[in-house]
Structure formats: structure tokens, C-alpha cells
Design a protein around this motif. Structure first.
Motif, PDB file in Angstrom:
ATOM      1  N   ALA A  12     -23.444  31.407  -6.320  1.00  0.00           N
ATOM      2  CA  ALA A  12     -23.260  29.994  -6.664  1.00  0.00           C
ATOM      3  C   ALA A  12     -23.355  29.114  -5.423  1.00  0.00           C
ATOM      4  N   ILE A  13     -22.873  29.597  -4.307  1.00  0.00           N
ATOM      5  CA  ILE A  13     -22.930  28.817  -3.068  1.00  0.00           C
ATOM      6  C   ILE A  13     -24.354  28.750  -2.529  1.00  0.00           C
ATOM      7  N   ARG A  43     -31.424  26.527  -6.758  1.00  0.00           N
ATOM      8  CA  ARG A  43     -31.774  25.847  -8.004  1.00  0.00           C
ATOM      9  C   ARG A  43     -30.668  24.941  -8.523  1.00  0.00           C
ATOM     10  N   LEU A  44     -29.484  25.039  -7.940  1.00  0.00           N
ATOM     11  CA  LEU A  44     -28.373  24.194  -8.371  1.00  0.00           C
ATOM     12  C   LEU A  44     -28.310  22.940  -7.511  1.00  0.00           C
ATOM     13  N   GLY A  96     -14.845  33.251 -15.032  1.00  0.00           N
ATOM     14  CA  GLY A  96     -15.786  32.264 -14.517  1.00  0.00           C
ATOM     15  C   GLY A  96     -17.017  32.908 -13.908  1.00  0.00           C
ATOM     16  N   ALA A  97     -16.833  34.044 -13.246  1.00  0.00           N
ATOM     17  CA  ALA A  97     -17.971  34.756 -12.663  1.00  0.00           C
ATOM     18  C   ALA A  97     -18.914  35.256 -13.748  1.00  0.00           C
ATOM     19  N   ILE A  98     -18.356  35.780 -14.817  1.00  0.00           N
ATOM     20  CA  ILE A  98     -19.190  36.277 -15.922  1.00  0.00           C
ATOM     21  C   ILE A  98     -19.929  35.121 -16.588  1.00  0.00           C
ATOM     22  N   ILE A  99     -19.239  34.006 -16.797  1.00  0.00           N
ATOM     23  CA  ILE A  99     -19.883  32.839 -17.405  1.00  0.00           C
ATOM     24  C   ILE A  99     -20.994  32.315 -16.496  1.00  0.00           C
ATOM     25  N   TYR A 100     -20.723  32.254 -15.199  1.00  0.00           N
ATOM     26  CA  TYR A 100     -21.753  31.782 -14.267  1.00  0.00           C
ATOM     27  C   TYR A 100     -22.971  32.702 -14.278  1.00  0.00           C
ATOM     28  N   LEU A 101     -22.747  33.994 -14.202  1.00  0.00           N
ATOM     29  CA  LEU A 101     -23.875  34.923 -14.162  1.00  0.00           C
ATOM     30  C   LEU A 101     -24.654  34.922 -15.472  1.00  0.00           C
ATOM     31  N   ALA A 102     -23.988  34.634 -16.581  1.00  0.00           N
ATOM     32  CA  ALA A 102     -24.672  34.612 -17.872  1.00  0.00           C
ATOM     33  C   ALA A 102     -25.379  33.285 -18.130  1.00  0.00           C
ATOM     34  N   ALA A 103     -24.794  32.173 -17.689  1.00  0.00           N
ATOM     35  CA  ALA A 103     -25.331  30.879 -18.098  1.00  0.00           C
ATOM     36  C   ALA A 103     -25.721  29.957 -16.950  1.00  0.00           C
ATOM     37  N   GLY A 104     -25.078  30.053 -15.821  1.00  0.00           N
ATOM     38  CA  GLY A 104     -25.243  29.019 -14.814  1.00  0.00           C
ATOM     39  C   GLY A 104     -26.179  29.312 -13.673  1.00  0.00           C
ATOM     40  N   ARG A 105     -26.753  30.480 -13.611  1.00  0.00           N
ATOM     41  CA  ARG A 105     -27.565  30.828 -12.449  1.00  0.00           C
ATOM     42  C   ARG A 105     -28.834  30.007 -12.342  1.00  0.00           C
ATOM     43  N   GLN A 106     -29.426  29.618 -13.454  1.00  0.00           N
ATOM     44  CA  GLN A 106     -30.702  28.916 -13.392  1.00  0.00           C
ATOM     45  C   GLN A 106     -30.547  27.446 -13.037  1.00  0.00           C
ATOM     46  N   GLY A 107     -29.470  26.828 -13.444  1.00  0.00           N
ATOM     47  CA  GLY A 107     -29.307  25.402 -13.183  1.00  0.00           C
ATOM     48  C   GLY A 107     -30.292  24.591 -14.007  1.00  0.00           C
ATOM     49  N   ASP A 108     -30.357  23.294 -13.772  1.00  0.00           N
ATOM     50  CA  ASP A 108     -31.265  22.423 -14.523  1.00  0.00           C
ATOM     51  C   ASP A 108     -32.715  22.663 -14.143  1.00  0.00           C
ATOM     52  N   ARG A 109     -32.963  22.985 -12.903  1.00  0.00           N
ATOM     53  CA  ARG A 109     -34.340  23.157 -12.442  1.00  0.00           C
ATOM     54  C   ARG A 109     -34.992  24.392 -13.041  1.00  0.00           C
ATOM     55  N   GLY A 110     -34.211  25.412 -13.354  1.00  0.00           N
ATOM     56  CA  GLY A 110     -34.773  26.635 -13.909  1.00  0.00           C
ATOM     57  C   GLY A 110     -35.083  26.540 -15.385  1.00  0.00           C
ATOM     58  N   ARG A 111     -34.560  25.548 -16.065  1.00  0.00           N
ATOM     59  CA  ARG A 111     -34.772  25.409 -17.506  1.00  0.00           C
ATOM     60  C   ARG A 111     -35.927  24.474 -17.831  1.00  0.00           C
ATOM     61  N   GLY A 112     -36.580  23.948 -16.826  1.00  0.00           N
ATOM     62  CA  GLY A 112     -37.724  23.093 -17.063  1.00  0.00           C
ATOM     63  C   GLY A 112     -37.366  21.665 -17.397  1.00  0.00           C
ATOM     64  N   MET A 113     -36.179  21.219 -17.062  1.00  0.00           N
ATOM     65  CA  MET A 113     -35.773  19.840 -17.349  1.00  0.00           C
ATOM     66  C   MET A 113     -36.185  18.921 -16.235  1.00  0.00           C
TER      67      MET A 113
END
Length: 88
Positions: free
Chosen positions: A46-47, A51-52, A71-88
Motif C-alpha cells: 500500500a505504501i 497506482r494509488l 484490512g490487509a485482506i480487504i486491501y489485497l482483494a480490492a484495493g491494490r489496483q486503485g482508480d488507475r488500474g480500473r480504467g477510470m
């Protein structure tokens, strides 16, 4: 009368636990080490994740620090890509 007092003072023998306790402790210790490694990996990722955005990075670091392994599990499942990785 004295014989009963002497018998009452004998130490109680504990049953032999055997290898089960040692094996269980090894499993628990291994599980804790794996969860700690997962938590540290998520925090470092996360640090250092380019992409974040800065705001997302701060939010994810706080979430991981406050909620620990959840929080680590949620981050690794959902937050790793950030907005830039989703094509927004």
C-alpha cells in the motif's frame, strides 16, 4: 491420621500430553507468522503502490494499521489496483 495427611500432600501427577500439544503449537505459530507476513506485505504494498493516489495511499495505510489482518485482506482483494488500474 498422619497417613492421610501424607497422602494429601503428594503432588498430583499430570497426564502425559504427548506430541499433540507440540504439533498444535507449531501449527498455531506457523499460522501467526503467515498472517503477520501477509499484514506486512499488504502494508508495504500500500505504501509503495504507484497506482494509488496519495489520498488513497493514506487511507489504505490507516485502514490496514487499524484493522490489522482484516484490512490487509480487504486491501489485497480490492484495493491494490486503485482508480488507475480500473480504467477510470
Amino acid at each position: 491420621m498422619i497417613d492421610w495427611l501424607l497422602l494429601a500432600q503428594r503432588p498430583i501427577e499430570r497426564p502425559y500430553v504427548g506430541i499433540g500439544l507440540g504439533l498444535g503449537m507449531i501449527c498455531i505459530f506457523s499460522f501467526v507468522v503467515l498472517l503477520s507476513a501477509l499484514w506486512i506485505w499488504a502494508l508495504v504494498d500500500a505504501i509503495r503502490n504507484p497506482r494509488l493516489s496519495d489520498n488513497q495511499r493514506i487511507i489504505w495505510v490507516v485502514v490496514i494499521l487499524v484493522t490489522h489482518i482484516l484490512g490487509a485482506i480487504i486491501y489485497l482483494a480490492a484495493g491494490r489496483q486503485g482508480d488507475r488500474g480500473r480504467g477510470m
